[in-house]
Design an enzyme around this catalytic site. Structure first.
Site, PDB file in Angstrom:
ATOM      1  N   GLU A  54       8.357  -4.396   6.036  1.00  0.00           N
ATOM      2  CA  GLU A  54       7.604  -4.528   4.790  1.00  0.00           C
ATOM      3  C   GLU A  54       8.056  -5.771   4.027  1.00  0.00           C
ATOM      4  OE1 GLU A  54       8.067  -0.898   2.580  1.00  0.00           O
ATOM      5  OE2 GLU A  54       6.417   0.078   3.624  1.00  0.00           O
ATOM      6  N   GLU A  96       3.233   3.177   9.073  1.00  0.00           N
ATOM      7  CA  GLU A  96       3.789   4.143   8.096  1.00  0.00           C
ATOM      8  C   GLU A  96       2.623   4.690   7.298  1.00  0.00           C
ATOM      9  OE1 GLU A  96       6.942   3.173   5.442  1.00  0.00           O
ATOM     10  OE2 GLU A  96       8.182   2.281   6.989  1.00  0.00           O
TER      11      GLU A  96
END
Length: 274
Positions: free
Chosen positions: A172, A274
């Site tokens: 991320e 995710e």
């Protein structure tokens, strides 16, 4: 297009080592085969040696928590957890999140790498797909980039010939300067992420033709930023993260159907990890 053709020719001509683990059951990897982006489209197909057809793939599963500094999540990094997820939860894909970004030589880093290997080996044995993830917010920074290269060199050399293995380069991306929080103007941009990916991808490609996933800006939510500036590799997917408790797909969140649809319309394969 010429570069893509050359890359494909290299991949098929290159001889890779055999997968170190043999599945003990037949699962989604045996059914679909290795994952490959269909050229010129956002679709990811299953391709298998000796089989003429291709199969459009849909797989669902879960991500393990960070394997980092002996966090509580590391207790789930074992073969029994993998087997239960496969048999009871019916998962078809798992994600091993290696979060040891400050050092690769500390005892904690060594221990966590072994935990990641345990999950990878168990996933292959259970014939489900496994994402090997460099779980970081700052992989583009020079020092960490070098550690990521070392990690993926080792993982690709060891597991790059396994049909069910997928490599995720950057979990991320958040702040360009490495801070834990920042204003939107200071966040990591897609060109910075792409530059990082283009340094790491050739290291993996020396050992593997497998699918590679690349995180996108703002906690992997702005996949549309890659439109018109895609990575020049024939088998790359672009990551989106979605949390049902906090992300509204229809209203004002950073991630929404319009962003994803724009990426798909531009033939960018979107992969939710995710």
């Amino acid at each position: 297009m010429k570069k893509i053709v050359c890359m494909a020719a290299f991949l098929f001509a290159h001889s890779f080592a055999e997968c170190p683990v043999t599945p003990s059951v037949e699962g989604p990897v045996s059914h679909y085969g290795r994952l490959q982006v269909r050229e010129g489209t956002p679709f990811i197909d299953g391709v298998k040696e000796g089989r003429e057809d291709i199969r459009l793939v849909q797989v669902r599963g879960v991500s393990f928590g960070w394997a980092r500094d002996n966090w509580e999540s590391v207790h789930f990094y074992n073969a029994n957890a993998v087997e239960r997820l496969v048999k009871d939860w019916k998962v078809e894909i798992l994600r091993a999140a290696y979060g040891q970004t400050n050092s690769l030589t500390s005892q904690a880093a060594i221990d966590n790498l072994e935990r990641v290997r345990t999950v990878i080996n168990a996933a292959i044995e259970n014939d489900v797909y496994i994402i090997i993830d460099w779980h970081s917010h700052n992989a583009h920074l020079e020092a960490e980039k070098e550690r990521a290269k070392q990690f993926f060199e080792e993982m690709a050399q060891e597991y790059g010939s396994c049909d069910g293995v997928i490599f995720e380069l950057f979990n991320e991306p958040v702040c360009a300067n490495g801070a834990s929080s920042c204003m939107p103007a200071d966040r990591t941009t897609w060109p910075q992420i792409k530059e990082y990916a283009e340094e790491v991808i050739p290291i993996i490609r020396a050992h593997s033709p497998n699918l590679i996933l690349v995180g996108t800006p703002d906690w992997s939510q702005k996949v549309q930023d890659a439109i018109g500036n895609a990575i020049d590799d024939a088998n790359v997917g672009y990551v989106v993260h979605f949390y049902s408790a906090s992300h509204d797909l229809n209203l004002n969140a950073n991630i929404n159907r319009n962003h994803i649809n724009r990426a798909l319309d531009d033939a960018l394969p979107v992969f939710v990890t995710e």
